[in-house]
Design an enzyme around this catalytic site. Structure first.
Site, PDB file in Angstrom:
ATOM      1  N   HIS A  96      19.225   3.960  -9.037  1.00 21.56           N
ATOM      2  CA  HIS A  96      18.916   4.309  -7.647  1.00 21.56           C
ATOM      3  C   HIS A  96      18.042   3.204  -7.078  1.00 21.56           C
ATOM      4  O   HIS A  96      17.083   2.767  -7.725  1.00 21.56           O
ATOM      5  CB  HIS A  96      18.186   5.658  -7.597  1.00 21.56           C
ATOM      6  CG  HIS A  96      17.439   5.850  -6.316  1.00 21.56           C
ATOM      7  ND1 HIS A  96      18.063   5.751  -5.090  1.00 21.56           N
ATOM      8  CD2 HIS A  96      16.121   6.097  -6.057  1.00 21.56           C
ATOM      9  CE1 HIS A  96      17.157   5.930  -4.143  1.00 21.56           C
ATOM     10  NE2 HIS A  96      15.980   6.143  -4.699  1.00 21.56           N
ATOM     11  N   ASN A 123      16.006   1.558   0.683  1.00 20.81           N
ATOM     12  CA  ASN A 123      16.232   2.761  -0.136  1.00 20.81           C
ATOM     13  C   ASN A 123      17.013   3.769   0.713  1.00 20.81           C
ATOM     14  O   ASN A 123      16.480   4.300   1.691  1.00 20.81           O
ATOM     15  CB  ASN A 123      14.871   3.312  -0.569  1.00 20.81           C
ATOM     16  CG  ASN A 123      14.963   4.582  -1.388  1.00 20.81           C
ATOM     17  OD1 ASN A 123      15.959   5.304  -1.322  1.00 20.81           O
ATOM     18  ND2 ASN A 123      13.923   4.883  -2.137  1.00 20.81           N
ATOM     19  N   CYS A 140      16.768  11.527  -3.989  1.00 21.80           N
ATOM     20  CA  CYS A 140      17.317  10.297  -4.582  1.00 21.80           C
ATOM     21  C   CYS A 140      18.166  10.576  -5.819  1.00 21.80           C
ATOM     22  O   CYS A 140      18.992   9.760  -6.202  1.00 21.80           O
ATOM     23  CB  CYS A 140      16.176   9.350  -4.918  1.00 21.80           C
ATOM     24  SG  CYS A 140      15.217   8.941  -3.451  1.00 21.80           S
TER      25      CYS A 140
HETATM   26  N1  COA Z   1       2.544  -3.526   5.345  1.00 21.66           N
HETATM   27  C1  COA Z   1       1.324  -4.012   5.085  1.00 21.66           C
HETATM   28  N2  COA Z   1       0.386  -3.313   4.415  1.00 21.66           N
HETATM   29  C2  COA Z   1       0.723  -2.079   3.976  1.00 21.66           C
HETATM   30  C3  COA Z   1       1.977  -1.517   4.210  1.00 21.66           C
HETATM   31  C4  COA Z   1       2.913  -2.296   4.934  1.00 21.66           C
HETATM   32  N3  COA Z   1       4.162  -1.860   5.201  1.00 21.66           N
HETATM   33  N4  COA Z   1       2.015  -0.284   3.649  1.00 21.66           N
HETATM   34  C5  COA Z   1       0.810  -0.075   3.080  1.00 21.66           C
HETATM   35  N5  COA Z   1       0.034  -1.166   3.277  1.00 21.66           N
HETATM   36  C6  COA Z   1      -1.349  -1.385   2.838  1.00 21.66           C
HETATM   37  C7  COA Z   1      -2.115  -0.099   2.634  1.00 21.66           C
HETATM   38  O1  COA Z   1      -2.625   0.369   3.862  1.00 21.66           O
HETATM   39  C8  COA Z   1      -3.190  -0.559   1.676  1.00 21.66           C
HETATM   40  O2  COA Z   1      -4.201  -1.197   2.423  1.00 21.66           O
HETATM   41  P1  COA Z   1      -5.762  -1.055   1.981  1.00 21.66           P
HETATM   42  O3  COA Z   1      -5.831  -1.635   0.603  1.00 21.66           O
HETATM   43  O4  COA Z   1      -6.448  -1.845   3.028  1.00 21.66           O
HETATM   44  O5  COA Z   1      -6.034   0.412   2.018  1.00 21.66           O
HETATM   45  C9  COA Z   1      -2.501  -1.617   0.838  1.00 21.66           C
HETATM   46  O6  COA Z   1      -1.334  -2.016   1.565  1.00 21.66           O
HETATM   47  C10 COA Z   1      -2.090  -1.122  -0.526  1.00 21.66           C
HETATM   48  O7  COA Z   1      -1.479   0.161  -0.375  1.00 21.66           O
HETATM   49  P2  COA Z   1      -0.837   0.910  -1.562  1.00 21.66           P
HETATM   50  O8  COA Z   1      -0.167   2.146  -1.058  1.00 21.66           O
HETATM   51  O9  COA Z   1      -1.837   1.049  -2.683  1.00 21.66           O
HETATM   52  O10 COA Z   1       0.251  -0.178  -1.969  1.00 21.66           O
HETATM   53  P3  COA Z   1       1.137  -0.267  -3.248  1.00 21.66           P
HETATM   54  O11 COA Z   1       0.913  -1.546  -3.910  1.00 21.66           O
HETATM   55  O12 COA Z   1       1.121   0.985  -4.062  1.00 21.66           O
HETATM   56  O13 COA Z   1       2.570  -0.354  -2.561  1.00 21.66           O
HETATM   57  C11 COA Z   1       4.455   1.032  -2.197  1.00 21.66           C
HETATM   58  C12 COA Z   1       3.061   0.697  -1.767  1.00 21.66           C
HETATM   59  C13 COA Z   1       4.929   2.204  -1.366  1.00 21.66           C
HETATM   60  C14 COA Z   1       5.345  -0.174  -1.909  1.00 21.66           C
HETATM   61  C15 COA Z   1       4.450   1.353  -3.708  1.00 21.66           C
HETATM   62  O14 COA Z   1       3.505   2.334  -3.981  1.00 21.66           O
HETATM   63  C16 COA Z   1       5.761   1.797  -4.203  1.00 21.66           C
HETATM   64  O15 COA Z   1       6.697   1.023  -4.257  1.00 21.66           O
HETATM   65  N6  COA Z   1       5.889   3.091  -4.637  1.00 21.66           N
HETATM   66  C17 COA Z   1       7.127   3.657  -5.020  1.00 21.66           C
HETATM   67  C18 COA Z   1       7.825   4.066  -3.775  1.00 21.66           C
HETATM   68  C19 COA Z   1       9.231   4.469  -4.001  1.00 21.66           C
HETATM   69  O16 COA Z   1       9.915   3.891  -4.808  1.00 21.66           O
HETATM   70  N7  COA Z   1       9.670   5.454  -3.246  1.00 21.66           N
HETATM   71  C20 COA Z   1      10.974   5.919  -3.300  1.00 21.66           C
HETATM   72  C21 COA Z   1      11.138   6.824  -4.450  1.00 21.66           C
HETATM   73  S1  COA Z   1      12.721   7.439  -4.493  1.00 21.66           S
END
Ligand code: COA
Length: 332
Positions: A259, A289, A114
């Protein structure tokens, strides 16, 4: 001439729109979950029989050259940021060089995820400042959809990423232009966001056909929470570093183009830095993204919408796999 400036910007995204509703039909997810956690409403995924990374980059390049009132023949160096090259090797830089019919000119790939576009911009800037090259094509382009696990198992990753390409033509200038770039990395976190294969780290005995047929190690692995926590800190650090290096403050930023990792990350930075809505550009809602392509696509759209004007101070900032993070400050 001791400086460089961006003379033209272009972008290309595939026609194929993937809505959140479509994703709910192939995995256990909801429109509300995706919008609330990421801000993404739709993204573009290629038809792999039609689009290639180099081909999308060529389309973005032609738009950038037209806007710069230049032609392919004016380009003497290509710096191509991608982590999803058409082949494992050679890189997509040489494929773009072939596509543009520029036999013999230099082309290189940058694999900094990224942050790749800002690393590429910085590289091009150094070559122009040194006088080695004159007009440099800087590309960010990705096809990520073909490496996503589009099932419930991969839902934390696959709902986020999209495909596309952006291009900038960097030319020599008597005044900046590019004021400064700031590049960082911390490999202690390499495995928090990565794709393992086809890497060379596997012992030969693990390279048997049945191992290679296990495609799970070819998919993106992301520890979303860790990425989020580091991203919000590093984004702000590197933006402030750019401002400090140029004796500016956040009030001087005409437009921040972060980004497009996740809308919540952009909104967090905007709130913490107390930036107005008109000082921050986001288009992740429409494209997801797109990794190295996200900044040049956003900058190209912002320019086309009249949000980048002469004399404006534009701040680019990125964070991603590596971890790597970077910023650039530009006087337009
Ligand atoms: N739809 C529904 N539920 C989902 C899901 C989806 N697409 N993806 C994950 N979940 C669920 C998980 O299984 C978890 O369930 P559980 O509580 O029963 O175990 C729950 O949602 C929470 O998961 P978690 O990973 O803790 O969610 P989060 O609030 O951290 O959100 C992201 C996940 C990926 C959206 C978040 O961590 C994020 O935005 N991180 C940064 C990612 C990023 O910017 N990446 C690019 C960098 S360049």
């Amino acid at each position: 001439m001791p400086y460089s400036r961006i003379a033209g910007l272009g972008h290309y995204v595939p026609d194929n729109v993937i809505t959140n509703e479509y994703l709910t039909s192939v995995m256990d997810t909801t429109n509300d979950w995706i919008i609330e956690r990421t801000g993404i409403r739709e993204r573009r995924w290629v038809d792999p029989t039609k689009d290639t990374v180099a081909g999308m980059a060529a389309k973005a390049t032609r738009m950038a050259l037209q806007r710069a009132h230049m032609t392919e023949k004016d380009i003497d160096f290509i710096v191509f940021a991608t982590i999803t090259p058409d082949y494992f090797f050679p890189g997509s830089g040489v494929l773009l060089q072939r596509e543009l019919g520029l036999e013999g000119i230099a082309a290189m790939d940058i694999r900094n995820a990224c942050s790749g576009f800002i690393y590429a911009l910085s590289t091009a800037d150094q070559f122009i400042k040194s006088g080695m090259y004159k007009n440099v094509l800087v590309i960010g382009a990705e096809i990520q959809s073909t490496a996503l696990d589009v099932t419930t198992r991969g839902r934390n990753v696959s709902v986020i990423f999209g495909d596309g390409a952006g291009a900038a033509v960097l030319v020599p200038s008597e005044k900046p232009g590019l004021l400064s770039t700031h590049l960082h990395s911390d490999g202690r976190f390499a495995e928090e966001l990565y794709v393992k294969d086809p890497g060379s780290s596997r012992p030969r005995e693990e390279r048997q056909p049945e191992q290679i047929l296990d495609t799970t190690t070819y998919k993106v692995v992301m520890n979303g929470n860790q990425v989020f926590k580091h991203a919000v800190v590093r984004f702000m650090e590197v933006i402030n570093e750019a401002l400090k290096a140029n004796h500016m403050s956040k009030e001087d930023i005409s437009l921040l183009v972060p980004h497009q990792a996740n809308l919540r990350i952009s909104q967090f930075i905007q709130e913490k830095m107390a930036l107005r809505d008109d000082q921050v550009y986001n288009n992740i809602m429409r494209y997801g993204n797109t990794t190295a392509a996200s900044i040049p696509i956003a900058l190209s759209e912002a320019w086309a919408e009249g949000r980048v004007k002469e004399n404006d101070v534009i701040c680019l900032a990125a964070f991603g796999s590596g971890f790597t993070w970077a910023s650039a400050l530009i006087r337009w």
